[in-house]
Design a protein around this motif. Structure first.
Motif, mmCIF file in Angstrom:
data_model
loop_
_atom_site.group_PDB
_atom_site.id
_atom_site.type_symbol
_atom_site.label_atom_id
_atom_site.label_comp_id
_atom_site.label_asym_id
_atom_site.label_seq_id
_atom_site.Cartn_x
_atom_site.Cartn_y
_atom_site.Cartn_z
ATOM 1 N N SER A 65 0.831 -1.206 0.000
ATOM 2 C CA SER A 65 0.000 0.000 0.000
ATOM 3 C C SER A 65 0.863 1.253 0.000
ATOM 4 N N VAL A 66 2.111 1.127 0.472
ATOM 5 C CA VAL A 66 3.033 2.267 0.442
ATOM 6 C C VAL A 66 4.086 2.115 -0.655
ATOM 7 N N ILE A 67 4.453 0.882 -0.988
ATOM 8 C CA ILE A 67 5.424 0.690 -2.067
ATOM 9 C C ILE A 67 4.918 1.323 -3.361
ATOM 10 N N VAL A 68 3.604 1.208 -3.629
ATOM 11 C CA VAL A 68 3.074 1.759 -4.886
ATOM 12 C C VAL A 68 3.228 3.278 -4.951
ATOM 13 N N THR A 87 -4.151 -5.495 -4.481
ATOM 14 C CA THR A 87 -5.189 -6.519 -4.387
ATOM 15 C C THR A 87 -4.607 -7.902 -4.147
ATOM 16 N N VAL A 88 -3.522 -8.231 -4.830
ATOM 17 C CA VAL A 88 -3.008 -9.610 -4.760
ATOM 18 C C VAL A 88 -2.482 -9.998 -3.370
ATOM 19 N N PRO A 89 -1.784 -9.114 -2.629
ATOM 20 C CA PRO A 89 -1.405 -9.540 -1.280
ATOM 21 C C PRO A 89 -2.619 -9.674 -0.353
ATOM 22 N N SER A 136 9.525 -6.108 -14.810
ATOM 23 C CA SER A 136 8.253 -6.361 -15.480
ATOM 24 C C SER A 136 7.090 -6.296 -14.493
ATOM 25 N N TYR A 137 5.916 -5.958 -15.007
ATOM 26 C CA TYR A 137 4.727 -5.864 -14.160
ATOM 27 C C TYR A 137 4.351 -7.232 -13.595
ATOM 28 N N THR A 138 4.529 -8.283 -14.388
ATOM 29 C CA THR A 138 4.235 -9.648 -13.917
ATOM 30 C C THR A 138 5.090 -10.001 -12.712
ATOM 31 N N THR A 139 6.355 -9.616 -12.761
ATOM 32 C CA THR A 139 7.253 -9.876 -11.629
ATOM 33 C C THR A 139 6.774 -9.134 -10.387
ATOM 34 N N VAL A 143 5.720 -10.798 -6.769
ATOM 35 C CA VAL A 143 6.401 -10.393 -5.535
ATOM 36 C C VAL A 143 5.409 -9.779 -4.548
ATOM 37 N N ALA A 144 4.480 -8.974 -5.047
ATOM 38 C CA ALA A 144 3.464 -8.393 -4.162
ATOM 39 C C ALA A 144 2.619 -9.492 -3.513
#
Length: 461
Positions: A65-68, A87-89, A136-139, A143-144
């Motif tokens: 939520s803060v990394i973004v 959303t994914v985490p 990459s966004y997939t990576t 990771v998230a």
């Protein structure tokens, strides 16, 4: 090896076969003499380190939520993509809550706290390695997702404290444990604010560096000061029994509205401010000044919901609370359409506050439901019937675990609602309307099931 609580003989004078870790074979929290002489001291010590571990778990869970806020133009991620990264985490944490609930009895509360704490190092280390422009966004999505391990800590920590405390003190102990954990969301956002204000948006790894020693301290504290309770047992039959009970799904719906709102808004609030009011929050640090306030308010006010539920009844408090949440969502919608930032922030802070109150009141409803069902079925009041009390505790514990896992999915729905709303309407208005409608559904369901005059109504919920 196996041990007993300080100065207490093991049951029957027999110590269980040797096992790794600190195991207590004689644990009788409902025995006043045992509790006064030994149990209270041991339980308080375990509670303190459980709160710390769960607090760090929540911080890691909500880390994205803060990394973004640090992912600037060089990362080429639009607002919808950033909402998916939060959303994914949330989803992973919700899924992990059920296995984490069962892990305490299988491995021991102390042992699992150590494992769950050390596991937090994985998302921390992997994020530190991959977080740089060009990834990459997939990576980033993968990771998230790893940060979801922090979301499972709540379930195992609550299960462990539930085992340690007598029934008469569980409300306060579980409230402290949950509130201390929830504060981890605000804490990581305060850390991000500090980093943004001092080092700037180019240095998100400093956040990871700050949490590295805290995770180590959490694991070390569990190693040195926590205990495993031999008598803890997994009751899979109870989980099956509550899954067949309609009240389980009603309470899960209500918990989606309370805890799901808290964790979902906690993850999304900073992004919403930046996207909804671009002119006012042109830099991440401007959003960070306000982001932590909502989770802080929601965490600190959570015990109020339990206190009010004790005095007025959980269903009454929950009903009024959802009416207030619907009104707050309406205020946010009006502020969005008016472009009024002060009104918008006020509405959101009210949403966080009422979500916190609702967390406490809905949890209080769960044991009351099974006590009321026993009386309605013609049985003795569990308050005076030992067998009835055990059955109510058995089912309540299973429902708390299941509702906690399902409720966390509400955070996923919140972030998906924001993502779709900004994609479709370029504002969050669609999401605010959806929240208002959902809270209206929740207060109607609360009234229809628990407050509406009826011969089959559960009294005292």
């Amino acid at each position: 090896m196996s041990t007993t609580a300080e100065g207490v003989r093991p049951v029957g004078g027999v110590v269980s076969p040797a096992r790794s870790g600190r195991w207590i074979d004689d644990w009788r929290p409902e025995d006043p003499v045992f509790w006064e002489n030994t149990g209270a001291r041991v339980a308080r010590r375990n509670l303190a380190f459980s709160i710390f571990s769960e607090h760090i778990g929540f911080s890691i869970w909500s880390m994205w939520s803060v990394i973004v806020l640090f992912l600037g133009p060089k990362y080429h991620i639009d607002p919808a993509g950033k909402f998916m990264l939060t959303t994914v985490p949330t989803l992973a944490g919700a899924v992990l809550r059920l296995p984490y609930t069962f892990a305490v009895a299988k491995f021991g509360g102390r042992n699992w706290t150590i494992v769950s704490a050390v596991t937090l190092l994985v998302p921390l280390a992997v994020t530190a390695v991959i977080l740089k422009p060009g990834v990459s966004y997939t990576t980033l999505i993968i990771v998230a997702t790893l940060a979801g391990v922090g979301g499972g800590n709540f379930a195992s920590s609550m299960t462990n404290i539930n085992t340690l405390y007598p029934d008469r003190l569980k409300g306060r102990a579980l409230g402290l444990n949950a509130g201390g954990g929830n504060l981890g969301v605000a804490a990581v956002q305060l850390v991000a604010l500090l980093v943004l204000a001092t080092a700037g948006k180019e240095h998100p790894r400093i956040i990871l560096a700050i949490y590295l020693p805290l995770i180590v301290l959490s694991a070390l504290g569990a190693v040195l000061f926590m205990d495993n309770i031999s008598s803890a047992r997994n009751d899979t039959h109870a989980m099956r029994d509550v899954a067949r009970d309609g009240h389980t799904w009603v309470m899960s719906l209500l918990y989606i509205g309370t805890f799901g709102s808290f964790i979902g808004f906690g993850f999304a609030f900073g992004q919403v401010l930046q996207v909804q009011f671009k002119a006012d929050f042109s830099t991440p640090i401007k959003a960070a000044y306000l982001t932590f306030l909502g989770p802080l308010v929601g965490s600190l006010i959570r015990p109020v919901g339990g206190v009010l539920a004790d005095r007025l009844g959980g269903a009454r408090v929950t009903f009024v609370n959802f009416v207030a949440m619907a009104a707050s969502a309406g205020l946010v919608l009006a502020a969005s359409r008016m472009g009024s930032l002060p009104l918008f922030i006020t509405g959101f802070l009210l949403l966080f506050a009422f979500a916190g109150i609702g967390n406490g009141s809905t949890y209080k409803m769960i044991p009351a439901i099974f006590r009321a069902k026993a009386v309605l079925a013609g049985g003795a009041d569990p308050a005076v019937d030992a067998e009835g009390a055990r059955e109510a505790r058995r089912l309540s514990g299973a429902l708390i675990g299941l509702a906690g896992a399902i409720g966390a999915f509400g955070g996923v729905l919140v972030n998906l609602a924001f993502r779709q709303s900004f994609l479709t309407y370029k504002t969050g208005d669609g999401a605010y309307i959806a929240f208002l409608a959902f809270y209206a559904l929740c207060f109607v369901v609360t009234w229809a099931v628990y407050l509406r005059p009826s011969p089959r109504r559960l009294a005292g919920v």
